[in-house]
Design a protein around this motif. Structure first.
Motif, PDB file in Angstrom:
ATOM      1  N   PHE A  32       1.000  -1.310   0.094  1.00 55.77           N
ATOM      2  CA  PHE A  32       0.046   0.039   0.081  1.00 55.77           C
ATOM      3  C   PHE A  32       1.036   1.325  -0.114  1.00 55.77           C
ATOM      4  CE2 PHE A  32      -2.275  -3.442   1.772  1.00 55.77           C
ATOM      5  CZ  PHE A  32      -3.731  -3.216   1.495  1.00 55.77           C
ATOM      6  N   GLY A  33       0.557   2.210  -0.730  1.00 58.53           N
ATOM      7  CA  GLY A  33       1.380   3.343  -0.816  1.00 58.53           C
ATOM      8  C   GLY A  33       0.894   4.368  -1.928  1.00 58.53           C
ATOM      9  N   ARG A  34       1.648   5.517  -2.103  1.00 62.22           N
ATOM     10  CA  ARG A  34       1.428   6.416  -3.045  1.00 62.22           C
ATOM     11  C   ARG A  34       1.792   6.277  -4.502  1.00 62.22           C
ATOM     12  NH1 ARG A  34       3.511  11.571  -2.663  1.00 62.22           N
ATOM     13  NH2 ARG A  34       5.003  10.882  -0.973  1.00 62.22           N
ATOM     14  N   ALA A  35       3.006   5.292  -4.777  1.00 66.09           N
ATOM     15  CA  ALA A  35       3.691   5.111  -5.812  1.00 66.09           C
ATOM     16  C   ALA A  35       3.068   3.864  -6.435  1.00 66.09           C
ATOM     17  CB  ALA A  35       5.267   4.776  -5.548  1.00 66.09           C
ATOM     18  N   LEU A  36       2.316   4.479  -7.463  1.00 63.51           N
ATOM     19  CA  LEU A  36       1.375   3.193  -8.375  1.00 63.51           C
ATOM     20  C   LEU A  36       2.346   2.230  -8.931  1.00 63.51           C
ATOM     21  CD1 LEU A  36      -1.208   2.362  -8.990  1.00 63.51           C
ATOM     22  CD2 LEU A  36      -1.309   3.940 -11.033  1.00 63.51           C
ATOM     23  N   ASP A  37       3.468   2.514  -9.336  1.00 60.04           N
ATOM     24  CA  ASP A  37       4.382   1.543 -10.015  1.00 60.04           C
ATOM     25  C   ASP A  37       5.029   0.599  -9.152  1.00 60.04           C
ATOM     26  OD1 ASP A  37       5.691   4.063  -8.997  1.00 60.04           O
ATOM     27  OD2 ASP A  37       7.441   3.442 -10.361  1.00 60.04           O
ATOM     28  N   LEU A  38       5.020   0.901  -7.706  1.00 59.37           N
ATOM     29  CA  LEU A  38       5.637   0.262  -6.746  1.00 59.37           C
ATOM     30  C   LEU A  38       4.723  -0.594  -5.816  1.00 59.37           C
ATOM     31  CD1 LEU A  38       8.383   2.502  -5.559  1.00 59.37           C
ATOM     32  CD2 LEU A  38       8.614   0.701  -7.034  1.00 59.37           C
ATOM     33  N   PHE A  41      -1.829  -1.225  -3.996  1.00 60.69           N
ATOM     34  CA  PHE A  41      -3.101  -0.378  -3.802  1.00 60.69           C
ATOM     35  C   PHE A  41      -2.642   0.878  -3.626  1.00 60.69           C
ATOM     36  CE2 PHE A  41      -4.391  -4.493  -2.204  1.00 60.69           C
ATOM     37  CZ  PHE A  41      -5.600  -4.760  -2.923  1.00 60.69           C
ATOM     38  N   GLU A  42      -2.951   1.826  -4.328  1.00 58.36           N
ATOM     39  CA  GLU A  42      -2.533   3.155  -4.471  1.00 58.36           C
ATOM     40  C   GLU A  42      -3.262   4.045  -3.387  1.00 58.36           C
ATOM     41  OE1 GLU A  42      -1.655   6.976  -7.374  1.00 58.36           O
ATOM     42  OE2 GLU A  42      -3.032   5.518  -7.832  1.00 58.36           O
ATOM     43  N   LEU A  43      -2.785   4.863  -2.496  1.00 58.95           N
ATOM     44  CA  LEU A  43      -3.403   5.358  -1.418  1.00 58.95           C
ATOM     45  C   LEU A  43      -3.292   6.955  -1.992  1.00 58.95           C
ATOM     46  CD1 LEU A  43      -2.409   3.252   1.759  1.00 58.95           C
ATOM     47  CD2 LEU A  43      -4.545   3.115   0.059  1.00 58.95           C
ATOM     48  N   GLN A  44      -3.993   7.972  -2.163  1.00 57.08           N
ATOM     49  CA  GLN A  44      -3.742   9.036  -2.157  1.00 57.08           C
ATOM     50  C   GLN A  44      -3.917   9.970  -1.149  1.00 57.08           C
ATOM     51  OE1 GLN A  44      -6.558   9.718  -5.648  1.00 57.08           O
ATOM     52  NE2 GLN A  44      -5.231   8.332  -6.954  1.00 57.08           N
ATOM     53  N   HIS A  45      -2.825  10.249  -0.237  1.00 54.92           N
ATOM     54  CA  HIS A  45      -2.936  11.300   0.585  1.00 54.92           C
ATOM     55  C   HIS A  45      -1.531  11.759   0.866  1.00 54.92           C
ATOM     56  CE1 HIS A  45      -3.495  13.056   4.764  1.00 54.92           C
ATOM     57  NE2 HIS A  45      -4.599  13.129   4.187  1.00 54.92           N
ATOM     58  N   GLY A  46      -1.287  12.931   0.913  1.00 56.96           N
ATOM     59  CA  GLY A  46       0.047  13.511   1.032  1.00 56.96           C
ATOM     60  C   GLY A  46       0.701  12.846   2.406  1.00 56.96           C
ATOM     61  N   GLU A  51       5.862   3.774  -0.681  1.00 55.47           N
ATOM     62  CA  GLU A  51       5.725   2.533  -0.188  1.00 55.47           C
ATOM     63  C   GLU A  51       5.304   2.450   1.036  1.00 55.47           C
ATOM     64  OE1 GLU A  51       8.084  -0.929  -2.435  1.00 55.47           O
ATOM     65  OE2 GLU A  51       9.255   0.984  -2.163  1.00 55.47           O
ATOM     66  N   HIS A  52       4.091   2.405   1.884  1.00 58.38           N
ATOM     67  CA  HIS A  52       3.852   2.776   3.313  1.00 58.38           C
ATOM     68  C   HIS A  52       3.820   1.589   3.966  1.00 58.38           C
ATOM     69  CE1 HIS A  52       2.080   5.897   5.977  1.00 58.38           C
ATOM     70  NE2 HIS A  52       1.610   4.792   6.380  1.00 58.38           N
ATOM     71  N   ALA A  53       3.235   0.487   3.447  1.00 54.59           N
ATOM     72  CA  ALA A  53       2.800  -0.727   4.288  1.00 54.59           C
ATOM     73  C   ALA A  53       2.564  -1.864   3.381  1.00 54.59           C
ATOM     74  CB  ALA A  53       1.442  -0.416   5.226  1.00 54.59           C
TER      75      ALA A  53
END
Length: 163
Positions: A32-38, A41-46, A51-53
């Motif tokens: 889960f994270g903001r970088a769609l290529d990595l 599930f893309e999460l859109q928040h600043g 690569e969050h979790a």
């Protein structure tokens, strides 16, 4: 409530479910994270890292791990330690960073699956681990066609004398 057939996250914003993220297929890890290529599930928040979790399956159980994000991941109000897997249980409330979206982890309920998928068979318990991608069994195909299965009565004609 709707029937859950595979592990998933229900995404809730302002008290309403806005999305369902299925943890399905043959994969054993989802990022889960903001970088769609990595991530899966893309999460859109600043406040969410690229690569969050990650959620991983080990020995039939799901775990969530914060990947060292700056703003953290919390489960049921408690911040997770970075890079330490924590077991997910159905109903766990996950928050990523400072996002107001709530991610509710859900697992299939074997009893509910059995009742919904096999309503005519209440004596056969579902085996643990068969809920993910589980499908009702199919009848075996007989070898040799219909002539192989002939039903014979054990009664003799005198048994039917009173009919």
């Amino acid at each position: 409530p709707d029937l859950i057939t595979e592990p998933c996250f229900d995404v809730v914003k302002d008290g309403e479910r806005v999305e369902r993220l299925p943890l399905a297929g043959t994969k054993e890890s989802w990022k889960f994270g903001r970088a769609l290529d990595l991530v899966d599930f893309e999460l859109q928040h600043g406040s969410i890292s690229r690569e969050h979790a990650a959620v991983t399956m080990r020995e039939g159980q799901m775990f969530i791990t914060d990947l060292g994000s700056v703003h953290g991941t919390s489960m049921d109000g408690r911040r997770l330690s970075a890079k330490v897997p924590v077991r997910l249980v159905s109903g766990a409330n996950i928050r990523f960073g400072a996002s107001t979206r709530l991610y509710i982890y859900r697992e299939p309920n074997p009893a509910a699956l059995q009742a919904a998928l096999l309503p005519h068979q209440t004596t056969m318990p579902l085996q643990p681990g068969l809920t993910t991608n589980w499908r009702p069994p199919t009848a075996p195909v007989a070898q040799g066609g219909a002539e192989r299965f002939r039903y014979r009565t054990t009664r003799v004609s005198s048994d039917f004398a009173d009919f």
